[in-house]
Design a protein around this motif. Structure first.
Motif, PDB file in Angstrom:
ATOM      1  N   ILE A  89      12.958  53.972  43.795  1.00 45.12           N
ATOM      2  CA  ILE A  89      12.908  54.324  45.217  1.00 45.12           C
ATOM      3  C   ILE A  89      11.604  53.831  45.843  1.00 45.12           C
ATOM      4  CG2 ILE A  89      12.886  56.238  46.866  1.00 45.12           C
ATOM      5  CD1 ILE A  89      14.621  57.793  44.855  1.00 45.12           C
ATOM      6  N   THR A  90      10.507  53.931  45.103  1.00 47.73           N
ATOM      7  CA  THR A  90       9.229  53.409  45.601  1.00 47.73           C
ATOM      8  C   THR A  90       9.319  51.908  45.843  1.00 47.73           C
ATOM      9  OG1 THR A  90       7.994  55.112  44.398  1.00 47.73           O
ATOM     10  CG2 THR A  90       6.762  53.179  45.113  1.00 47.73           C
ATOM     11  N   LEU A  91       9.937  51.196  44.918  1.00 49.40           N
ATOM     12  CA  LEU A  91      10.083  49.744  45.067  1.00 49.40           C
ATOM     13  C   LEU A  91      10.955  49.383  46.266  1.00 49.40           C
ATOM     14  CD1 LEU A  91      10.453  48.439  41.393  1.00 49.40           C
ATOM     15  CD2 LEU A  91       8.696  47.790  43.056  1.00 49.40           C
ATOM     16  N   ILE A  92      11.958  50.205  46.552  1.00 51.92           N
ATOM     17  CA  ILE A  92      12.805  49.937  47.716  1.00 51.92           C
ATOM     18  C   ILE A  92      11.954  49.932  48.982  1.00 51.92           C
ATOM     19  CG2 ILE A  92      14.654  50.866  49.165  1.00 51.92           C
ATOM     20  CD1 ILE A  92      15.934  51.967  46.585  1.00 51.92           C
ATOM     21  N   VAL A 140       6.247  44.432  37.857  1.00 58.01           N
ATOM     22  CA  VAL A 140       7.327  43.436  37.817  1.00 58.01           C
ATOM     23  C   VAL A 140       8.094  43.429  39.137  1.00 58.01           C
ATOM     24  CG1 VAL A 140       9.510  42.826  36.710  1.00 58.01           C
ATOM     25  CG2 VAL A 140       7.558  43.520  35.311  1.00 58.01           C
ATOM     26  N   GLY A 141       8.330  44.621  39.696  1.00 58.99           N
ATOM     27  CA  GLY A 141       9.079  44.711  40.943  1.00 58.99           C
ATOM     28  C   GLY A 141       8.346  44.141  42.142  1.00 58.99           C
ATOM     29  N   ILE A 142       7.018  44.153  42.096  1.00 56.12           N
ATOM     30  CA  ILE A 142       6.217  43.665  43.231  1.00 56.12           C
ATOM     31  C   ILE A 142       5.993  42.163  43.161  1.00 56.12           C
ATOM     32  CG2 ILE A 142       3.891  43.809  44.248  1.00 56.12           C
ATOM     33  CD1 ILE A 142       3.923  46.784  43.629  1.00 56.12           C
ATOM     34  N   ILE A 143       6.315  41.533  42.031  1.00 60.29           N
ATOM     35  CA  ILE A 143       6.096  40.084  41.886  1.00 60.29           C
ATOM     36  C   ILE A 143       6.701  39.273  43.035  1.00 60.29           C
ATOM     37  CG2 ILE A 143       6.760  38.057  40.519  1.00 60.29           C
ATOM     38  CD1 ILE A 143       6.238  39.704  38.007  1.00 60.29           C
ATOM     39  N   PRO A 144       7.995  39.484  43.395  1.00 60.39           N
ATOM     40  CA  PRO A 144       8.558  38.662  44.477  1.00 60.39           C
ATOM     41  C   PRO A 144       7.890  38.889  45.831  1.00 60.39           C
ATOM     42  CG  PRO A 144      10.291  39.710  43.181  1.00 60.39           C
ATOM     43  CD  PRO A 144       9.005  40.372  42.789  1.00 60.39           C
ATOM     44  N   ILE A 145       7.246  40.046  46.001  1.00 54.88           N
ATOM     45  CA  ILE A 145       6.558  40.341  47.260  1.00 54.88           C
ATOM     46  C   ILE A 145       5.192  39.673  47.284  1.00 54.88           C
ATOM     47  CG2 ILE A 145       5.709  42.163  48.779  1.00 54.88           C
ATOM     48  CD1 ILE A 145       7.654  44.066  47.334  1.00 54.88           C
TER      49      ILE A 145
END
Length: 462
Positions: free
Chosen positions: A142-145, A389-394
């Protein structure tokens, strides 16, 4: 024997007004995904209005399924359904990887249909496997969303197009800031219904303030018809591409995880605990609603957590109130003029409100992580690596540039990759192999478990 408050049918006037309140609380959240995806594709104002209306219409249908229910479908709780934020980043990734943008929506629709049907049949099994999705996983996702969507708000704040001369101008940024301040003031100094619809009121006020600056276009409303219907497959027959399907299946897992967590929370609030049977029925409604939605040009549906807060605040627990809200959503979807109102809102104004909207999603994830026992070294590492890992594309959009295009559809979605990593790490650290180390306290995320001193070790479980 009196009906449980969940099954109570209120007088018509109160049913209508409280139902409208639920629509007001979730309206901005429903229209944001089609705005983001439609802008990425380059839809015209008319097409964007149609897509927005379709999402309102399908959100109403999904809410009917969830609240009223048929057979073993529907949690029969005051549960609002609408377009899930979790699908936005993967859908924009699909758009970016599609050479002919006219194929983007059919590819998305095909992927959502398959993911919805697979989710429907998986619902009873998923309700049993929920132990693999503890707060450390759901909170991270949810944080990554929220974090993944904040760049969208920042882009809106600068203007509708990077090619425009006024992109990032002081006027645009000023309008975004004014809208943000209005929302914050309303949240701070008002109560009840006004406080709940602060974002919506901020959009209205920001739009009115923007009129003298010449950035408000009322053309979409003037061109929209009063009555319309979301014609099935308006944007073309669904197309089925494996990479897109896999990406949306990951989103479906995320969506089902969120909905399960929301059902558990809502069950506590309304004093009707959500057991395994209720969760399975609720997930069937989510997934069937998602599978049907593309037929009418809508996206994947999921629970809206902000409406759970509304139930807790108002103490009105009737599922029929929420069903009335679903009726209003359907009516709005059948009235293109009503749906076109959101197209009038200037992008900078949307950006200012989006900061609150998307930031609140991230904050909800952080609230969930508070319950995730982050004083344990296992969970700290799970959150740390999954978020990274989730923030990499950002942080580095070209990080996966050397990968095949099909793989990039999944990898370029930080939500998808972060979710997969969080689930796998939770299995490795907290479920697989021998004695779990989750009882070990941590003083530093990189500290090895065996180096933790007896003084800092948590008492053994009896």
């Amino acid at each position: 024997m009196a009906d449980h408050p969940v099954d109570e049918k209120l007088p018509p006037l109160k049913m209508a007004t409280t139902g409208l309140q639920h629509v007001a609380a979730m309206y901005a959240g429903v229209v944001a995904p089609p705005l983001i995806v439609g802008a990425a594709i380059g839809l015209t104002a008319t097409e964007l209005t149609f897509l927005t209306g379709a999402c309102l219409f399908t959100a109403g249908l999904a809410t009917f399924l969830q609240t009223l229910g048929i057979w073993k479908i529907g949690a029969r709780l005051p549960f609002v359904n609408g377009v899930t934020f979790a699908g936005v980043a993967p859908m924009t990734a699909i758009v970016a990887s599609t050479e002919d943008k006219s194929d983007a929506l059919p590819i998305i629709f095909g992927a959502v249909i398959v993911a919805g049907l697979l989710g429907f049949f998986a619902a009873p099994f998923f309700s049993k496997a929920i132990r693999f999705f503890p707060p450390v996983v759901t909170g991270t996702v949810i944080t990554l969303i929220g974090v993944s969507l904040l760049p969208v708000a920042f882009g809106w704040a600068q203007g509708p197009s990077p090619e425009a001369d006024d992109f990032g101008s002081s006027t645009n940024l000023g309008l975004a800031a004014i809208t943000l301040v209005i929302v914050l003031v309303l949240r701070r100094f008002t109560r009840g219904f006004v406080k709940q619809i602060a974002v919506l009121l901020g959009l209205v006020a920001g739009t009115l303030i923007a009129i003298p600056f010449g950035v408000t276009d009322f053309g979409p409303v003037a061109d929209a018809s009063v009555v319309g219907f979301p014609t099935p497959f308006h944007f073309g027959a669904p197309q089925f591409q494996l990479a897109a399907i896999l990406s949306m299946c990951v989103v479906m897992v995320v969506s089902m995880t969120e909905s399960t967590a929301d059902m558990l929370a809502l069950g506590e609030i309304v004093d009707r605990k959500a057991d395994e049977k209720t969760i399975a029925a609720g997930l069937r409604a989510d997934t069937l609603g998602s599978a049907i939605s593309p037929l009418f040009n809508g996206f994947m549906c999921s629970a809206f957590a902000q409406n759970i807060g509304l139930v807790a605040m108002t103490k009105i627990r009737s599922r029929y109130v929420v069903a009335a809200g679903g009726g209003f959503l359907v009516l709005m979807g059948l009235c293109p003029m009503a749906a076109s109102l959101i197209a009038v809102v200037p992008r900078p104004v949307l950006g200012g409100a989006g900061i609150v909207l998307f930031g609140s999603v991230a904050a909800s994830g952080i609230q969930t992580l508070v319950r995730a026992s982050l004083d344990k070294d296992n969970n700290v590492l799970i959150v740390a690596v999954s978020l990274a890992v989730g923030i990499i594309p950002i942080a580095e959009p070209e990080f996966y540039h050397a990968f095949p295009e099909n793989a990039k559809i999944i990898l370029d979605s930080g939500i998808s990759t972060g979710c997969v990593v969080a689930v796998l790490l939770n299995l490795v650290f907290n479920h697989i192999g021998g004695r779990k180390r989750e009882a070990e306290d941590v003083t530093h995320p990189m500290e090895a478990g065996e180096e933790i001193t007896e003084a800092t070790r948590a008492p053994a479980t009896p």
